[in-house]
Design a protein around this motif. Structure first.
Motif, PDB file in Angstrom:
ATOM      1  N   MET A 111       0.824  -1.207   0.000  1.00 37.94           N
ATOM      2  CA  MET A 111       0.000   0.000   0.000  1.00 37.94           C
ATOM      3  C   MET A 111       0.863   1.264   0.000  1.00 37.94           C
ATOM      4  SD  MET A 111      -2.962  -1.079   2.682  1.00 37.94           S
ATOM      5  CE  MET A 111      -3.968   0.354   2.323  1.00 37.94           C
ATOM      6  N   ILE A 112       2.000   1.172   0.657  1.00 35.86           N
ATOM      7  CA  ILE A 112       2.888   2.333   0.762  1.00 35.86           C
ATOM      8  C   ILE A 112       3.656   2.550  -0.535  1.00 35.86           C
ATOM      9  CG2 ILE A 112       4.967   3.186   1.929  1.00 35.86           C
ATOM     10  CD1 ILE A 112       3.811   1.750   4.499  1.00 35.86           C
ATOM     11  N   TYR A 113       4.176   1.464  -1.105  1.00 33.98           N
ATOM     12  CA  TYR A 113       5.027   1.585  -2.295  1.00 33.98           C
ATOM     13  C   TYR A 113       4.266   1.510  -3.614  1.00 33.98           C
ATOM     14  CZ  TYR A 113       8.831   1.485   0.963  1.00 33.98           C
ATOM     15  OH  TYR A 113       9.680   1.796   1.999  1.00 33.98           O
ATOM     16  N   ASN A 114       2.992   1.178  -3.549  1.00 34.58           N
ATOM     17  CA  ASN A 114       2.142   1.150  -4.741  1.00 34.58           C
ATOM     18  C   ASN A 114       0.817   1.834  -4.389  1.00 34.58           C
ATOM     19  OD1 ASN A 114       1.134   0.513  -7.266  1.00 34.58           O
ATOM     20  ND2 ASN A 114       0.527  -1.556  -6.680  1.00 34.58           N
ATOM     21  N   PRO A 115       0.883   3.107  -4.002  1.00 31.35           N
ATOM     22  CA  PRO A 115      -0.320   3.761  -3.482  1.00 31.35           C
ATOM     23  C   PRO A 115      -1.412   3.925  -4.530  1.00 31.35           C
ATOM     24  CG  PRO A 115       1.436   5.359  -3.789  1.00 31.35           C
ATOM     25  CD  PRO A 115       2.030   4.009  -4.081  1.00 31.35           C
ATOM     26  N   LYS A 116      -2.616   3.620  -4.104  1.00 34.69           N
ATOM     27  CA  LYS A 116      -3.815   3.809  -4.927  1.00 34.69           C
ATOM     28  C   LYS A 116      -4.892   4.328  -3.985  1.00 34.69           C
ATOM     29  CE  LYS A 116      -2.592   0.002  -7.950  1.00 34.69           C
ATOM     30  NZ  LYS A 116      -2.982  -1.238  -8.575  1.00 34.69           N
ATOM     31  N   GLY A 117      -5.597   5.329  -4.390  1.00 31.93           N
ATOM     32  CA  GLY A 117      -6.633   5.871  -3.525  1.00 31.93           C
ATOM     33  C   GLY A 117      -6.110   7.021  -2.685  1.00 31.93           C
ATOM     34  N   SER A 118      -6.847   7.334  -1.643  1.00 30.53           N
ATOM     35  CA  SER A 118      -6.538   8.517  -0.832  1.00 30.53           C
ATOM     36  C   SER A 118      -5.283   8.302   0.014  1.00 30.53           C
ATOM     37  CB  SER A 118      -7.722   8.876   0.067  1.00 30.53           C
ATOM     38  OG  SER A 118      -7.742   8.049   1.211  1.00 30.53           O
ATOM     39  N   ILE A 119      -4.716   9.402   0.430  1.00 30.57           N
ATOM     40  CA  ILE A 119      -3.499   9.381   1.241  1.00 30.57           C
ATOM     41  C   ILE A 119      -3.754   8.755   2.615  1.00 30.57           C
ATOM     42  CG2 ILE A 119      -3.751  11.687   2.223  1.00 30.57           C
ATOM     43  CD1 ILE A 119      -0.573  11.741   1.305  1.00 30.57           C
ATOM     44  N   ASN A 120      -4.995   8.768   3.051  1.00 30.38           N
ATOM     45  CA  ASN A 120      -5.318   8.159   4.349  1.00 30.38           C
ATOM     46  C   ASN A 120      -4.952   6.679   4.393  1.00 30.38           C
ATOM     47  OD1 ASN A 120      -6.301  10.564   5.387  1.00 30.38           O
ATOM     48  ND2 ASN A 120      -8.394  10.144   4.747  1.00 30.38           N
ATOM     49  N   TRP A 121      -5.058   6.012   3.245  1.00 30.10           N
ATOM     50  CA  TRP A 121      -4.684   4.595   3.208  1.00 30.10           C
ATOM     51  C   TRP A 121      -3.195   4.418   3.497  1.00 30.10           C
ATOM     52  CZ3 TRP A 121      -8.261   1.262   3.851  1.00 30.10           C
ATOM     53  CH2 TRP A 121      -9.534   1.461   3.332  1.00 30.10           C
ATOM     54  N   ILE A 122      -2.378   5.323   3.001  1.00 30.74           N
ATOM     55  CA  ILE A 122      -0.939   5.232   3.221  1.00 30.74           C
ATOM     56  C   ILE A 122      -0.633   5.448   4.694  1.00 30.74           C
ATOM     57  CG2 ILE A 122       1.310   6.231   2.639  1.00 30.74           C
ATOM     58  CD1 ILE A 122       0.011   7.025  -0.091  1.00 30.74           C
ATOM     59  N   ALA A 123      -1.234   6.461   5.276  1.00 30.41           N
ATOM     60  CA  ALA A 123      -1.024   6.721   6.705  1.00 30.41           C
ATOM     61  C   ALA A 123      -1.482   5.527   7.541  1.00 30.41           C
ATOM     62  CB  ALA A 123      -1.767   7.985   7.123  1.00 30.41           C
ATOM     63  N   SER A 124      -2.612   4.959   7.181  1.00 34.28           N
ATOM     64  CA  SER A 124      -3.122   3.780   7.904  1.00 34.28           C
ATOM     65  C   SER A 124      -2.157   2.614   7.785  1.00 34.28           C
ATOM     66  CB  SER A 124      -4.490   3.371   7.363  1.00 34.28           C
ATOM     67  OG  SER A 124      -5.441   4.373   7.591  1.00 34.28           O
ATOM     68  N   ALA A 125      -1.578   2.436   6.606  1.00 30.06           N
ATOM     69  CA  ALA A 125      -0.636   1.339   6.403  1.00 30.06           C
ATOM     70  C   ALA A 125       0.603   1.522   7.282  1.00 30.06           C
ATOM     71  CB  ALA A 125      -0.243   1.238   4.931  1.00 30.06           C
ATOM     72  N   TYR A 126       1.135   2.734   7.363  1.00 28.07           N
ATOM     73  CA  TYR A 126       2.280   2.984   8.255  1.00 28.07           C
ATOM     74  C   TYR A 126       1.905   2.690   9.707  1.00 28.07           C
ATOM     75  CZ  TYR A 126       5.468   5.256   4.927  1.00 28.07           C
ATOM     76  OH  TYR A 126       6.335   5.515   3.895  1.00 28.07           O
ATOM     77  N   TYR A 127       0.736   3.117  10.100  1.00 33.53           N
ATOM     78  CA  TYR A 127       0.290   2.905  11.481  1.00 33.53           C
ATOM     79  C   TYR A 127       0.179   1.409  11.789  1.00 33.53           C
ATOM     80  CZ  TYR A 127      -1.870   4.627  15.762  1.00 33.53           C
ATOM     81  OH  TYR A 127      -2.129   4.938  17.075  1.00 33.53           O
ATOM     82  N   LYS A 128      -0.387   0.663  10.854  1.00 34.33           N
ATOM     83  CA  LYS A 128      -0.528  -0.782  11.059  1.00 34.33           C
ATOM     84  C   LYS A 128       0.824  -1.493  10.991  1.00 34.33           C
ATOM     85  CE  LYS A 128      -4.169  -2.490  11.531  1.00 34.33           C
ATOM     86  NZ  LYS A 128      -4.844  -2.845  12.764  1.00 34.33           N
ATOM     87  N   LEU A 129       1.737  -0.976  10.189  1.00 32.50           N
ATOM     88  CA  LEU A 129       3.104  -1.520  10.194  1.00 32.50           C
ATOM     89  C   LEU A 129       3.703  -1.394  11.585  1.00 32.50           C
ATOM     90  CD1 LEU A 129       4.930  -0.350   6.942  1.00 32.50           C
ATOM     91  CD2 LEU A 129       4.743  -2.683   7.790  1.00 32.50           C
ATOM     92  N   ALA A 130       3.513  -0.233  12.194  1.00 29.55           N
ATOM     93  CA  ALA A 130       4.006  -0.027  13.558  1.00 29.55           C
ATOM     94  C   ALA A 130       3.373  -1.048  14.508  1.00 29.55           C
ATOM     95  CB  ALA A 130       3.714   1.396  14.023  1.00 29.55           C
ATOM     96  N   ASP A 131       2.080  -1.317  14.343  1.00 30.81           N
ATOM     97  CA  ASP A 131       1.413  -2.324  15.169  1.00 30.81           C
ATOM     98  C   ASP A 131       2.065  -3.693  15.008  1.00 30.81           C
ATOM     99  OD1 ASP A 131      -0.430  -0.429  16.046  1.00 30.81           O
ATOM    100  OD2 ASP A 131      -2.037  -1.125  14.700  1.00 30.81           O
ATOM    101  N   CYS A 132       2.388  -4.052  13.772  1.00 29.31           N
ATOM    102  CA  CYS A 132       3.017  -5.353  13.513  1.00 29.31           C
ATOM    103  C   CYS A 132       4.383  -5.442  14.188  1.00 29.31           C
ATOM    104  CB  CYS A 132       3.158  -5.599  12.009  1.00 29.31           C
ATOM    105  SG  CYS A 132       1.606  -5.908  11.152  1.00 29.31           S
ATOM    106  N   PHE A 133       5.190  -4.398  14.015  1.00 30.93           N
ATOM    107  CA  PHE A 133       6.507  -4.414  14.645  1.00 30.93           C
ATOM    108  C   PHE A 133       6.389  -4.464  16.166  1.00 30.93           C
ATOM    109  CE2 PHE A 133       7.985  -2.560  10.531  1.00 30.93           C
ATOM    110  CZ  PHE A 133       8.903  -3.565  10.234  1.00 30.93           C
ATOM    111  N   GLU A 134       5.443  -3.738  16.711  1.00 37.46           N
ATOM    112  CA  GLU A 134       5.234  -3.765  18.161  1.00 37.46           C
ATOM    113  C   GLU A 134       4.833  -5.168  18.624  1.00 37.46           C
ATOM    114  OE1 GLU A 134       2.683  -1.427  21.635  1.00 37.46           O
ATOM    115  OE2 GLU A 134       2.280  -0.998  19.527  1.00 37.46           O
ATOM    116  N   ALA A 135       3.934  -5.812  17.879  1.00 39.52           N
ATOM    117  CA  ALA A 135       3.488  -7.166  18.230  1.00 39.52           C
ATOM    118  C   ALA A 135       4.640  -8.160  18.199  1.00 39.52           C
ATOM    119  CB  ALA A 135       2.370  -7.620  17.297  1.00 39.52           C
ATOM    120  N   GLU A 136       5.616  -7.906  17.327  1.00 38.48           N
ATOM    121  CA  GLU A 136       6.797  -8.774  17.247  1.00 38.48           C
ATOM    122  C   GLU A 136       7.839  -8.431  18.306  1.00 38.48           C
ATOM    123  OE1 GLU A 136       7.137  -9.893  12.536  1.00 38.48           O
ATOM    124  OE2 GLU A 136       7.838  -7.894  13.142  1.00 38.48           O
ATOM    125  N   GLY A 137       7.601  -7.361  19.065  1.00 34.61           N
ATOM    126  CA  GLY A 137       8.561  -6.936  20.077  1.00 34.61           C
ATOM    127  C   GLY A 137       9.663  -6.048  19.531  1.00 34.61           C
TER     128      GLY A 137
END
Length: 167
Positions: A111-137
């Motif tokens: 979603m970040i490197y092939n953005p389609k649609g509104s910029i909110n999707w990109i911001a959401s993807a970064y936020y969820k990436l942070a969630d994934c890294f946090e879940a992995e410690g």
């Protein structure tokens, strides 16, 4: 009920409304059934692709993540812009919900490197990436993703403020 004295267009509209009503009531299985009926009976109708997307989203909502992924992956090539981003986000969240953080990160990065649609999707993807890294410690990498949000979207934007609160 749906065949007596109704045009094809009227029947498809009724099915669409039934999907929406049952979805809102959280009757996911019946909503999926109506969506599948719409796709089966009207495969080339303008509502058909939307109904197929809804099937995947409904499967996600009811917690059937592997089936949601299976339904949604083929649809990415049929849509663009916000519909593509919505599908992609649901696929990524499905992997995340399964605890498959590597696959979730890969899908969010698309979603970040092939953005389609509104910029909110990109911001959401970064936020969820942070969630994934946090879940992995991996807290350092999670913080880096949140800082990226602040840098790309501004630390005083809604996204930047949310990211700052998490840091």
């Amino acid at each position: 009920l749906l065949t007596k004295d109704l045009s094809l267009e009227e029947r498809s509209k009724i099915l669409k409304k039934l999907i929406k009503i049952h979805r809102n009531l959280k009757f996911f299985d019946t909503a999926i059934g109506f969506a599948r009926k719409l796709v089966r009976n009207f495969p080339h109708h303008r509502f058909s692709t939307e109904a197929r997307i809804q099937i995947g989203e409904l499967l996600y909502a009811k917690g059937d993540y592997p089936q949601a992924i299976q339904e949604l992956v083929p649809l990415r090539r049929l849509v663009d812009k916000d519909n593509w981003s919505s599908i992609q986000f649901c696929i990524a969240e499905s992997y995340q919900s399964l605890g498959d953080y590597g696959s979730a990160k890969r899908e969010f990065l698309k979603m970040i490197y092939n953005p389609k649609g509104s910029i909110n999707w990109i911001a959401s993807a970064y936020y969820k990436l942070a969630d994934c890294f946090e879940a992995e410690g991996n807290y350092l990498k999670a913080i880096q993703e949140l800082e990226t949000i602040q840098n790309k979207f501004g630390s005083t934007s809604d996204w930047g403020t949310q990211a700052g609160q998490r840091i």
